[in-house]
Every structure is written in C-alpha cells, then in structure tokens.
Motif scaffolding. Structure first.
Motif, short mmCIF file in Angstrom:
data_model
loop_
_atom_site.label_atom_id
_atom_site.label_comp_id
_atom_site.label_asym_id
_atom_site.label_seq_id
_atom_site.Cartn_x
_atom_site.Cartn_y
_atom_site.Cartn_z
N PRO A 192 0.81 -1.23 0.02
CA PRO A 192 -0.11 -0.15 0.11
C PRO A 192 0.90 1.23 0.19
N LEU A 193 0.15 2.36 -0.19
CA LEU A 193 1.08 3.68 -0.14
C LEU A 193 1.27 4.00 1.48
N PRO A 194 2.59 4.39 1.64
CA PRO A 194 2.57 4.91 3.15
C PRO A 194 1.63 5.80 3.74
N ASP A 195 0.79 6.68 2.79
CA ASP A 195 -0.13 7.71 3.19
C ASP A 195 -1.15 6.78 3.85
N THR A 196 -1.56 5.49 3.07
CA THR A 196 -2.74 4.87 3.44
C THR A 196 -2.57 4.27 4.83
N LEU A 197 -1.47 3.75 5.14
CA LEU A 197 -1.14 3.15 6.47
C LEU A 197 -0.99 4.31 7.49
N ALA A 198 -0.78 5.37 7.34
CA ALA A 198 -0.62 6.68 8.01
C ALA A 198 -2.12 6.97 8.52
N ALA A 199 -3.00 7.04 7.28
CA ALA A 199 -4.25 7.48 7.52
C ALA A 199 -5.21 6.36 8.44
N ILE A 200 -4.95 5.00 8.08
CA ILE A 200 -5.32 4.11 8.91
C ILE A 200 -5.19 4.12 10.37
N ALA A 201 -3.93 4.41 10.64
CA ALA A 201 -3.18 4.42 12.18
C ALA A 201 -3.84 5.52 12.88
N ASP A 202 -4.14 6.69 12.10
CA ASP A 202 -4.63 7.97 12.78
C ASP A 202 -6.27 8.12 12.68
N ALA A 203 -7.00 7.10 12.34
CA ALA A 203 -8.50 7.26 11.82
C ALA A 203 -9.08 6.92 13.29
N ASP A 204 -10.37 7.63 13.27
CA ASP A 204 -11.37 7.36 14.36
C ASP A 204 -12.34 6.31 13.71
N LEU A 205 -12.55 6.13 12.49
CA LEU A 205 -13.48 5.10 12.02
C LEU A 205 -12.91 4.87 10.71
N ILE A 206 -12.86 3.51 10.50
CA ILE A 206 -12.46 2.81 9.15
C ILE A 206 -13.71 2.11 8.72
N THR A 207 -14.29 2.33 7.74
CA THR A 207 -15.61 1.82 6.91
C THR A 207 -15.17 0.94 5.74
N LEU A 208 -15.64 -0.39 5.65
CA LEU A 208 -15.66 -1.02 4.45
C LEU A 208 -17.09 -1.31 3.82
N GLY A 209 -17.02 -1.00 2.56
CA GLY A 209 -18.21 -1.08 1.81
C GLY A 209 -18.96 0.25 1.85
N PRO A 210 -20.27 0.12 1.38
CA PRO A 210 -20.83 -0.91 0.80
C PRO A 210 -20.23 -0.96 -0.49
N GLY A 211 -20.51 -2.24 -1.32
CA GLY A 211 -20.00 -2.42 -2.62
C GLY A 211 -19.87 -4.12 -2.65
N SER A 212 -19.34 -4.28 -4.05
CA SER A 212 -19.21 -5.72 -4.20
C SER A 212 -18.16 -6.58 -3.37
N ARG A 232 -4.77 -3.42 13.78
CA ARG A 232 -3.70 -2.35 14.89
C ARG A 232 -4.38 -1.00 15.26
N SER A 233 -5.15 -0.22 14.49
CA SER A 233 -5.70 0.64 14.52
C SER A 233 -6.66 0.87 15.69
N PRO A 234 -6.54 1.99 16.61
CA PRO A 234 -7.75 2.01 17.68
C PRO A 234 -9.09 2.58 16.99
N ALA A 235 -8.89 2.88 15.80
CA ALA A 235 -10.16 3.13 15.22
C ALA A 235 -11.59 2.12 15.34
N VAL A 236 -12.86 2.52 15.47
CA VAL A 236 -13.94 1.63 15.20
C VAL A 236 -13.82 1.43 13.69
N LYS A 237 -14.15 -0.08 13.48
CA LYS A 237 -14.17 -0.69 12.30
C LYS A 237 -15.54 -1.15 12.01
N ALA A 238 -16.12 -0.49 10.93
CA ALA A 238 -17.61 -0.75 10.58
C ALA A 238 -17.56 -1.13 9.02
N TYR A 239 -18.56 -2.14 8.79
CA TYR A 239 -18.70 -2.70 7.69
C TYR A 239 -20.17 -2.53 7.26
#
Length: 349
Positions: A192-212, A232-239
């Motif tokens: 992945p891009l380093p910026d992606t990993l940094a954003a995931i680490a700093d997130a309050d929420l990580i969403t997956l979807g909706p989508g195929s 590893r991220s302390p964010a809430v993870k929601a699908y």
C-alpha cells in the motif's frame, strides 16, 4: 442486539475534525463519500456535528470496460473507481462532475471511454505516477478529502469457486454463477501507499463497503499490510452490509456470511460493527431483482452477535429503478461511529 451509536456533537472536548477512512470501490463507496462530503467544512451538517476529514482507499483490480481498455493499452492502473470517488467528493457537482462522468458514445477509439478516465490516464503519463495523477486531479476538482489507490502496483484478481475452479480477472469473476470461496491478488505481494497506512493508524473510523464483496471490498484487504494496519488501529471498524445479493458472487449470502468472508480474508476478526438495512424493499423491485436471481440480504442478528460484532441498523435504502444505499443515511451513521471512535481514542491515552 441491534443498537444505535451514541450521538456525536462535541467529542470528548475535542474540536478537531473526525477522521474517517473509507475503503472499497464501485458505486457503493461513492455513495458513502457523497454523503460524508456534507460533513466537511462549510456544510450545515458539519456545523451541527463535528466536521469530518475523509480519506478514501480504492481498489485497483478492475479489468473491464473503459478502465480495462486503458489498463491494457496504456499500462496504467484502472481509473474508473477512482474517478467515481473524485466526482463524489468534488466541490463542483455541476459542470466539472458532469465532464468527468461524460462517456463518449462514438468515435474510433473513444467510444465507451469516460472523459475522467482519459484525463487520469493522461495525467499518469505526464506525472509518471498514478497516485500523483490522482492527487493532481483531486486539486482540479477541489475535492473534499483525499483519495489513495489501495496499491500502486498493477494487480489482478483471482477467485477460487466452490467447485475448485479458478477464475482470473474481476470481470470474469463478476460474471461467474458459482459460489466464490476465496479471492486473492496476483501478484500476491503488493504494497500500500505509506499515506494509506498513516491514515489508517490515525483514523477514528474505518469503513468497509458498501460494494461488491469479493471484487470491491475484499481486494483492498489483500494488499500486504492493510488488514494488519486496520486491526492495529484504535479506530472503530464498521462494514456497511450490502442490501441485495450479487448474483453468483454472493447468492444466498446472509449478512453474517458477508462478515465471515471479510474476516476469513483478513486473517481473523476485524470488525466492530455491521451496519444493516432493516427496511423491506418494495415488492415491485423485489420481483424485478428476483428475475435476476437476486434477493434482499437476510439480517441474521443472532449469528452476527455470536461473532462478536455489534449491529447498527435503520432505513438505509434509496429506491428508484435500482436498490441503492441512501448516501445521507449511511453517512450520518458513519459520523456517529467516528465520534465513538474518537472517544475510544481519547480514553486510550
């Protein structure tokens, strides 16, 4: 049991924006981004709640249509899903957005291509780098957020079906009518891009979807390091669970089947929440979808609870000629969950 997240407002005394990382592809991710844009600076929703900073992480395994042609002819990453996200987050939803979505109906070599796909392809050759092209295009459209491809590597998707047969390519996988057991990327190792990993680490929420599920959501989790970074991220993870079966790809899948597939491909439990629609689809639309071997996804609450995943549910449907998620409804839930994630982050300090 289903529940609603706590109201946001002022988040634990914090005044900085809530940080949301939305992962996926296709029209589903665009719908969520379109709703989340209303919570960025200057909008009335942002004034009523804590404003939101948006990062979108978008799959790049598409090999069909205009994107597939450009990928084969110009050796670029597929621009279609990125283009849809750019338009969803663009400040000007009138002329520029219409221009980027404009699709040529004739012309030798042009027919079937969208202007936005061609623009991204040209920028990639000018800048020499697809992520840089996406950034430059983001500036042109003055988008409300950031967009990163899941990987800068050229990848394709492979599926193993229930009968053991292997199918290569996202387009062929989508057309398959056999149940999918697993999908994987080729090559297997892509970063992945380093910026992606940094954003995931700093997130309050990580969403997956909706989508195929197997062609828009899960491919992002197969990029080396992304699933582990989410875990590893302390964010809430929601699908955001799909509203309807996708024929072949998720035929007969319940909500918990979608979640189980995500956990299986992510190498273990990943999600805190599943966001489910509880509104019944209109009978006329249900009959239309049934003719295409698609039914409304069943909400099996007890099974989801046994998986250790909480549920948020509500009326999330926007019905026209198609069944789609209501962008404002799912964005409102995302903001509430981001507020919960901020509280969690503050309490962990």
């Amino acid at each position: 049991m289903p529940k609603s997240p706590a109201s946001s407002g002022s988040v634990g005394g914090a005044t900085d924006s809530l940080r949301v990382v939305s992962i996926g592809g296709g029209t589903g991710l665009s719908a969520l981004l379109h709703g989340l844009k209303l919570y960025t600076g200057g909008h009335s929703q942002a004034r009523r709640a804590c404003p939101v900073d948006i990062v979108a992480v978008v799959t790049v395994s598409d090999d069909g249509g205009s994107s597939g042609r450009l990928r084969r002819e110009f050796d670029v990453l597929p621009p279609g899903d990125i283009r849809n996200c750019l338009v969803a987050l663009s400040e000007d939803e009138a002329l520029l957005s219409r221009l980027f979505q404009y699709r040529f109906e004739s012309g030798l070599g042009l027919k079937g291509h969208s202007f936005g796909n061609l623009f991204l392809t040209a920028l990639t050759h000018i800048t020499g780098d697809f992520p840089d092209a996406v950034k430059e295009c983001s500036d042109v459209l003055a988008i409300k957020g950031k967009i990163f491809p899941a990987t800068a590597s050229s990848v394709s998707l492979e599926a193993i079906l229930e009968d053991g047969r292997r199918v290569q390519g996202e387009t062929r996988i989508s057309r398959s009518r056999r149940r999918i057991e697993t999908v994987r990327l080729r090559p297997r190792r892509c970063r992945p891009l380093p910026d992606t990993l940094a954003a995931i680490a700093d997130a309050d929420l990580i969403t997956l979807g909706p989508g195929s599920l197997f062609t828009s959501v899960i491919p992002n989790l197969l990029v080396t390091g992304i699933a582990d970074a989410i875990r590893r991220s302390p964010a809430v993870k929601a699908y955001f669970v799909n509203l309807m079966w996708q024929p072949g790809e998720t035929t007969s899948f319940t909500a918990s089947d979608h979640i189980a597939a995500i956990h299986r491909h992510a190498g273990g439990k990943l999600l805190d929440y599943a966001v489910l629609n509880t509104r019944e689809i209109q009978p006329t639309l249900r009959r239309r979808y049934a003719r295409q071997h698609s039914e409304q996804v069943e909400n099996d609450f007890d099974t989801i609870g046994a998986m250790g995943v909480n549920v948020v549910c509500g009326d999330l449907v926007q019905e026209s000629g198609l069944v789609r998620h209501n962008s404002e409804a799912i964005a409102a839930i995302a903001v509430e969950l981001a507020a919960e994630g901020r509280e969690r982050r503050l309490m962990s300090r």
